[in-house]
Design an enzyme around this catalytic site. Structure first.
Site, PDB file in Angstrom:
ATOM      1  N   SER A  68       7.930 -27.876  -4.527  1.00 23.33           N
ATOM      2  CA  SER A  68       9.104 -27.340  -3.850  1.00 23.33           C
ATOM      3  C   SER A  68      10.057 -28.420  -3.332  1.00 23.33           C
ATOM      4  O   SER A  68      10.530 -29.263  -4.102  1.00 23.33           O
ATOM      5  CB  SER A  68       8.598 -26.436  -2.726  1.00 23.33           C
ATOM      6  OG  SER A  68       9.635 -25.861  -2.030  1.00 23.33           O
ATOM      7  N   ASP A 289      13.488 -21.604  -4.809  1.00 29.39           N
ATOM      8  CA  ASP A 289      13.140 -20.350  -4.141  1.00 29.39           C
ATOM      9  C   ASP A 289      13.733 -20.279  -2.730  1.00 29.39           C
ATOM     10  O   ASP A 289      13.472 -19.335  -1.992  1.00 29.39           O
ATOM     11  CB  ASP A 289      11.617 -20.088  -4.125  1.00 29.39           C
ATOM     12  CG  ASP A 289      10.839 -21.101  -3.313  1.00 29.39           C
ATOM     13  OD1 ASP A 289      11.423 -22.116  -2.899  1.00 29.39           O
ATOM     14  OD2 ASP A 289       9.627 -20.876  -3.107  1.00 29.39           O
ATOM     15  N   ASN A 392      14.911 -20.665   6.973  1.00 30.01           N
ATOM     16  CA  ASN A 392      15.011 -21.750   6.001  1.00 30.01           C
ATOM     17  C   ASN A 392      15.501 -21.311   4.614  1.00 30.01           C
ATOM     18  O   ASN A 392      15.604 -22.142   3.709  1.00 30.01           O
ATOM     19  CB  ASN A 392      13.681 -22.497   5.892  1.00 30.01           C
ATOM     20  CG  ASN A 392      12.545 -21.629   5.362  1.00 30.01           C
ATOM     21  OD1 ASN A 392      12.781 -20.608   4.722  1.00 30.01           O
ATOM     22  ND2 ASN A 392      11.316 -22.029   5.626  1.00 30.01           N
ATOM     23  N   SER A 523       1.235 -26.021  11.935  1.00 25.38           N
ATOM     24  CA  SER A 523       1.839 -25.967  10.606  1.00 25.38           C
ATOM     25  C   SER A 523       0.793 -25.514   9.595  1.00 25.38           C
ATOM     26  O   SER A 523      -0.387 -25.829   9.724  1.00 25.38           O
ATOM     27  CB  SER A 523       2.340 -27.357  10.229  1.00 25.38           C
ATOM     28  OG  SER A 523       2.485 -27.441   8.821  1.00 25.38           O
ATOM     29  N   THR A 525       1.232 -26.371   6.437  1.00 27.95           N
ATOM     30  CA  THR A 525       1.381 -27.285   5.301  1.00 27.95           C
ATOM     31  C   THR A 525       1.221 -28.755   5.677  1.00 27.95           C
ATOM     32  O   THR A 525       1.149 -29.608   4.794  1.00 27.95           O
ATOM     33  CB  THR A 525       2.780 -27.128   4.656  1.00 27.95           C
ATOM     34  OG1 THR A 525       3.757 -27.526   5.614  1.00 27.95           O
ATOM     35  CG2 THR A 525       3.064 -25.711   4.220  1.00 27.95           C
TER      36      THR A 525
HETATM   37  C1  16G Z   1       5.536 -22.701   3.079  1.00 26.71           C
HETATM   38  C2  16G Z   1       6.047 -21.286   2.943  1.00 26.71           C
HETATM   39  C3  16G Z   1       7.330 -21.102   3.712  1.00 26.71           C
HETATM   40  C4  16G Z   1       7.161 -21.529   5.152  1.00 26.71           C
HETATM   41  C5  16G Z   1       6.599 -22.930   5.226  1.00 26.71           C
HETATM   42  C6  16G Z   1       6.233 -23.266   6.646  1.00 26.71           C
HETATM   43  C7  16G Z   1       5.954 -19.797   1.027  1.00 26.71           C
HETATM   44  C8  16G Z   1       6.297 -19.587  -0.411  1.00 26.71           C
HETATM   45  N1  16G Z   1       6.311 -20.954   1.538  1.00 26.71           N
HETATM   46  O1  16G Z   1       6.400 -23.599   2.452  1.00 26.71           O
HETATM   47  O2  16G Z   1       7.684 -19.759   3.652  1.00 26.71           O
HETATM   48  O3  16G Z   1       8.386 -21.485   5.828  1.00 26.71           O
HETATM   49  O4  16G Z   1       5.418 -23.006   4.447  1.00 26.71           O
HETATM   50  O5  16G Z   1       5.665 -24.524   6.691  1.00 26.71           O
HETATM   51  O6  16G Z   1       5.358 -18.960   1.678  1.00 26.71           O
HETATM   52  P1  16G Z   1       4.886 -25.046   7.963  1.00 26.71           P
HETATM   53  O7  16G Z   1       3.725 -24.111   8.188  1.00 26.71           O
HETATM   54  O8  16G Z   1       4.495 -26.425   7.629  1.00 26.71           O
HETATM   55  O9  16G Z   1       5.848 -24.991   9.107  1.00 26.71           O
HETATM   56 MG    MG Z   2      10.640 -23.985  -2.599  1.00 27.22          MG
END
Ligand code: 16G
Ligand code: MG
Length: 561
Positions: A68, A289, A392, A523, A525
């Protein structure tokens, strides 16, 4: 599991040993890491996708290779379920376990137990089909090979390579294939362009956009989206689009460009600046996306006026509400009683407070979910028409099958008894929206066409759109902590229930600021706690965010234990 299947799995997995000392986690929307660490994970996701297809009676599953908006040296892998949506959450723990099985024997045992529990037959009698897609990252090619190897180590499973596509294109293709409709890239482009054309043809003759607004300038994040928009543009007559950062001019993917950069930094992306003052600009993320709009208000600096996901949601909601109101107007004696559609909008805690107030004032039902498309999508699916967006720029509109059937019926009815009526046009517009918008997942290209069609319909400039309401100033920070899983939230991430005491401390800080609102969440991610604050001035929002970040550090930071 028969002997052939066992030995196939053992021999192929021995070629993809997992990286030493690294734990990979499925995260909010799939795996992501430095591309060099991912071969084994992608191979194993190939296996998972094949098993998922078998479990779903041979329905097509998607595997998308992308990281992404992240660095070009990263990559990642996501799975699309038969509906075109994200992999069912009930399979996420298996995905996690599979990625982290230390040896081929462990892997085999895990799969054996899982297929038994899930009642999946691995005798190779049933066909499983997986569509593979990837973004423009150079690591995509070797990871594609790993995914293919994973898929072909399940008897009866076949991989179909869809080439370089946007994430939403792949989700769209999976959904289309499982609905039994044509699902090639050309079909995707044709569906988007024809439904866009339909909306444009239905614009009331009074709407006229001024000349300065004719052109749209798009930042393609040096990724796959710009490239695909080039193709789509050729099928859209009458729309003037200039594409920058399409990846052809040597720019690096997501570096100083793209929707994530624009939304977080509130700064014009590379290649945009004073020459663009007043123009309507849009920015896609690396796998297309996410979408945000912006304009450059003055020549003196590269600050922007951001039009984010919340404002897109508002624009879509206004348009849809207008069509539903027209549809339910009296005066069509010869048609059956009107169908009352349930329209709902879904946001997350990141939605600007001003947007939520605005939507509620419009009389809309606004609900909240935790961050992540899978949660928003699931909630939106509870309505006849559910519109969801993250600030976002992730978001889409979904229509229930029953509503679309009744809409189709009403359209036919109007066509015979009141052809050319406002009601007939409203029904046709909603049907066109349902085809233009990608109902599988948020899609920057289809979202962009819908925004463009609605702005033309309304006769609105980007400035007029931006003025729907004024965003409250906000600030986001992240804090490194000992263990982010120690934070447990509730009420769509607006309240912290653990560790005890921190929510009370956050409340006490927030109360000091007019229009103050703030929350923290782990988070999904990154290994951090995120802090969000908004207040009536930028200084106040910054100060509130800093105070809350200090609280996070006190309760959870490295000095706390
Ligand atoms: C991922 C999610 C996105 C969310 C982000 C938050 C999908 C396809 N993507 O990229 O929607 O805003 O995580 O990230 O669901 P964070 O948990 O690190 O703040
Ligand atoms: Mg993306």
């Amino acid at each position: 599991m028969n002997e052939d299947q066992r030995s196939l799995l053992l021999s192929s997995s021995s070629r993809f040993p997992p990286p030493q000392g690294v734990r990979l986690s499925y995260g909010t929307a799939g795996f992501r890491a430095d591309a060099a660490l991912l071969e084994s994970t992608v191979y194993r996701v190939g296996i998972l996708a094949a098993l998922r297809s078998l479990k779903m009676d041979g329905s097509v599953i998607g595997v998308m290779l992308t990281a992404s908006h992240n660095r070009v040296s990263d990559n990642g892998v996501k799975i699309a379920d038969p509906s075109g949506g994200m992999l069912s959450q009930s399979w996420e723990p298996f995905a996690d376990a599979l990625a982290n099985a230390p040896t081929s024997q462990h892997l085999l045992q895990l799969i054996t137990e899982f297929v038994e529990k899930e009642n999946i037959s691995l005798e190779g009698v049933r066909r499983a089909e997986i569509l593979l897609g990837r973004d423009t990252r150079p690591s995509g090619e070797s990871l594609l090979e790993a995914a293919k190897q994973g898929i072909s180590s399940i008897l009866g499973a076949v991989a179909i390579d869809m080439g370089i596509v946007t994430t939403p294109q792949l989700h769209w293709m999976v959904r289309a294939r499982n609905k039994g409709i044509k699902a090639s890239e050309l079909d995707y482009f044709e569906q988007l362009s024809s439904s866009f054309r339909c909306l444009i043809d239905l614009i009331p003759s009074g709407s006229k956009i001024s000349e300065v607004d004719e052109k749209l300038v798009v930042d393609g994040a040096n990724g796959v989206g710009g490239e695909k928009l080039e193709v789509l543009r050729k099928m859209l007559d009458g729309m003037v689009v200039e594409i920058r950062n399409s990846g052809k001019d040597g720019g690096v993917l997501n570096e100083g460009v793209g929707a994530d950069y624009v939304q977080k930094e509130k700064f014009a992306p590379s290649g945009f600046g004073s020459q663009d003052v007043g123009l309507r600009c849009a920015s896609l993320d690396g796998d297309a996306d996410r979408l945000v709009y912006f304009s450059v208000p003055s020549k003196s600096c590269n600050n922007i006026d951001l039009v984010d996901g919340d404002k897109m949601l508002s624009l879509f909601a206004i348009f849809i509400k207008e069509q539903l109101n027209t549809l339910s107007k009296e005066g069509t004696e010869n048609t059956s009683s009107s169908y009352h559609a349930r329209l709902g909008v879904v946001q997350t805690a990141y939605a600007n407070g001003a947007s939520t107030d605005y939507l509620k004032k419009l009389g809309l039902e606004v609900v909240f979910t935790p961050t992540g498309v899978k949660y928003l999508h699931e909630k939106a699916a509870e309505y006849d028409i559910g519109i969801y967006f993250e600030a976002n720029g992730h978001g889409t509109i979904i229509f229930s099958e029953s509503f679309l059937c009744s809409l189709e019926a009403r359209y036919q009815e109007f066509s015979s008894v009141s052809k050319g009526s406002e009601q007939q046009k409203a029904a046709l517009r909603l049907l066109a929206v349902s085809k233009l918008i990608n109902q599988a997942v948020g899609d920057a290209l289809s979202g962009l066409l819908l925004v463009e069609a609605i702005l033309q319909h309304m006769g609105w400039s980007i400035q007029r759109w931006s003025e729907l309401y004024k965003d409250l100033p906000s600030r986001q920070l992240k804090v490194k902590v000992v263990d982010r899983t120690a934070v447990i939230t509730a009420n769509a991430e607006t309240v912290v229930v653990r560790p005890p005491g921190i929510q009370e401390a956050i409340n006490a800080e927030t109360a000091k600021y007019p229009r103050g609102r703030s929350f923290i969440r782990p988070s999904g991610t990154e290994d951090v706690i995120r802090v969000y604050a908004e207040a009536s001035s930028q200084e106040a929002a910054n100060s509130l965010a800093n105070s809350v970040a200090r609280l996070v550090d006190q309760f959870l930071g490295f000095g706390s234990s």
